[in-house]
Design an enzyme around this catalytic site. Sequence first.
Site, PDB file in Angstrom:
ATOM      1  N   SER A 180      38.911  44.331  -7.795  1.00 10.17           N
ATOM      2  CA  SER A 180      38.487  44.026  -6.431  1.00 10.17           C
ATOM      3  C   SER A 180      39.618  43.863  -5.433  1.00 10.17           C
ATOM      4  O   SER A 180      39.366  43.711  -4.234  1.00 10.17           O
ATOM      5  CB  SER A 180      37.617  42.765  -6.429  1.00 10.17           C
ATOM      6  OG  SER A 180      36.394  43.018  -7.074  1.00 10.17           O
ATOM      7  N   SER A 238      35.583  44.115  -4.395  1.00 13.01           N
ATOM      8  CA  SER A 238      34.837  43.207  -3.545  1.00 13.01           C
ATOM      9  C   SER A 238      35.667  42.618  -2.401  1.00 13.01           C
ATOM     10  O   SER A 238      35.109  41.943  -1.533  1.00 13.01           O
ATOM     11  CB  SER A 238      34.245  42.067  -4.391  1.00 13.01           C
ATOM     12  OG  SER A 238      35.275  41.296  -5.007  1.00 13.01           O
ATOM     13  N   LYS A 275      40.196  36.492   1.838  1.00 10.50           N
ATOM     14  CA  LYS A 275      38.854  36.729   1.309  1.00 10.50           C
ATOM     15  C   LYS A 275      38.070  35.422   1.255  1.00 10.50           C
ATOM     16  O   LYS A 275      38.583  34.397   0.778  1.00 10.50           O
ATOM     17  CB  LYS A 275      38.980  37.341  -0.092  1.00 10.50           C
ATOM     18  CG  LYS A 275      37.679  37.798  -0.722  1.00 10.50           C
ATOM     19  CD  LYS A 275      37.966  38.408  -2.095  1.00 10.50           C
ATOM     20  CE  LYS A 275      36.714  38.991  -2.737  1.00 10.50           C
ATOM     21  NZ  LYS A 275      37.000  39.562  -4.075  1.00 10.50           N
TER      22      LYS A 275
END
Length: 501
Positions: free
Chosen positions: A184, A160, A85
């Site tokens: 997330s 996310s 990420k």
Amino acid sequence: MTLDFDVVETTIDDIHAAYDADALTCRELVERYLARIDAYDADGPALNSIITVNPNATDRADELDAAFEEDGLVGPLHGIPFVVKDQVETADITTTFGSEAFADYQPAADATLITKLEDAGAVILAKTNLPDWATSWFGYSSVNGRTKNPYDLDRDPGGSSSGTGAAVAANLGAVGIGEDTGGSIRLPSAYNNLFGIRVTPGLLSRNGMSPLVVSQDTPGPMARTAKELAVVLDVAVGYDETDEYTAATELTDDAGSYTDQLDANALAGARIGVLRDAFGAADDPDSGPVTTLVDDAIETMQDAGATIVDSVEIPNLDEHLDATSLYILQSKRDLNAFFAARDDAPVDSVAELYDSGQYHDILDLFIGIAEDGPDDPEQEPGYWKSVAAQLKFQRDVLNVYAENDLDVLLCPDAQVIPPTAEAIEAGELDTLTFPTNTVLASQSGLCAVSVPAGLSPDGHPAGVELIGKPYDEATLLSLAYAFEQVADTREPPETAPPLDN
């Protein structure tokens, strides 16, 4: 290299076995994944899960191949390509945090987590998309646009850690790294048919990661098998003097031995409390398929020997969730501190980002933080009330465990199937009211793992969330691993089939 080796659904164990058999080199493996990124992320279904491919990935692979020739595997993650990420700083790869303002930002140093992964032999293959500053359940960023769900291109992959979820599900990398403040890791794991774990905050260093709510933030692995979660945690969990929260590692004896503790029979005798209040309506077209899949998973667990304690209740759950939300109250302060610690940051504050319009316009939570968040929450009585409410929430949840003699609690990660891009872009969904159950563990200081529940008749993934007591990650991992042995719920998306070798 044998042409029989296929990266689709391959595992760390499979890759290491191929290395040991001289059937595969790390360079060959990296090139296979890069070919898939070209075919399925940049082209074909155009998943748009990757922001930046590591330009040094093949050089790193060559280094590992040379080391292998000399001494064998350099560590438990030798030659394993990771997608990470883009909230995690990487000194050799631009790190955008999903923000167009940081499109060309080159961090001065790697995050602690990156150093640990690379010391264990990992290859950082690519950085993945996320909503700006991790401020949404949905996969839209100002720097990279919309990420698609590989199981249904018209739907969202969850946020996310949206890019990591989509990329690992589509086999664009072997293992992924996400980050979890309110869910997330677990929401995109559920929406991409993956395993993903939120550890108790402090077990993994957050040094070199942008914050959202510092007291809730934690990185963590996302993978196609439960064992791979354990392998990554064995490498990554540990004290880091640059992150004071990691003193929490003194509270567990399990760190570094999660893989050894995996038990294929862990469901036998386990007591699992089902939070029926966290399920959606069975007759609703969005929540019904999720409820059915989770009920099927519960039955599978019971057949494997688990004792199901149905319909346990957390008193005043909705009131607890409202009272313990810290995003609007705390996130502006935490992000501003992150910017201030970086002399080369392109902006100095959330206000500067907001005033310049450098954020994706669907990010209602970011807008709320910018417009309504205090610069100094410690001057706000409501802030301290919410902080204290989190401690009260944890006590009330732990009492549910104690009163019912439970090992874990269970509910869907999210009550509904992945939402459509059309609904998100029309403004029909709001981040703070989206029906995800992941905030329960996040706002009460617990750990939790998402386990694939499989696909609905229409092909939409759902996840089962197992919620554990603080620092009891070993139990969660064993239960997830045991479920995996008896439930064939993981399957790859049809949008990213094997490529010709």
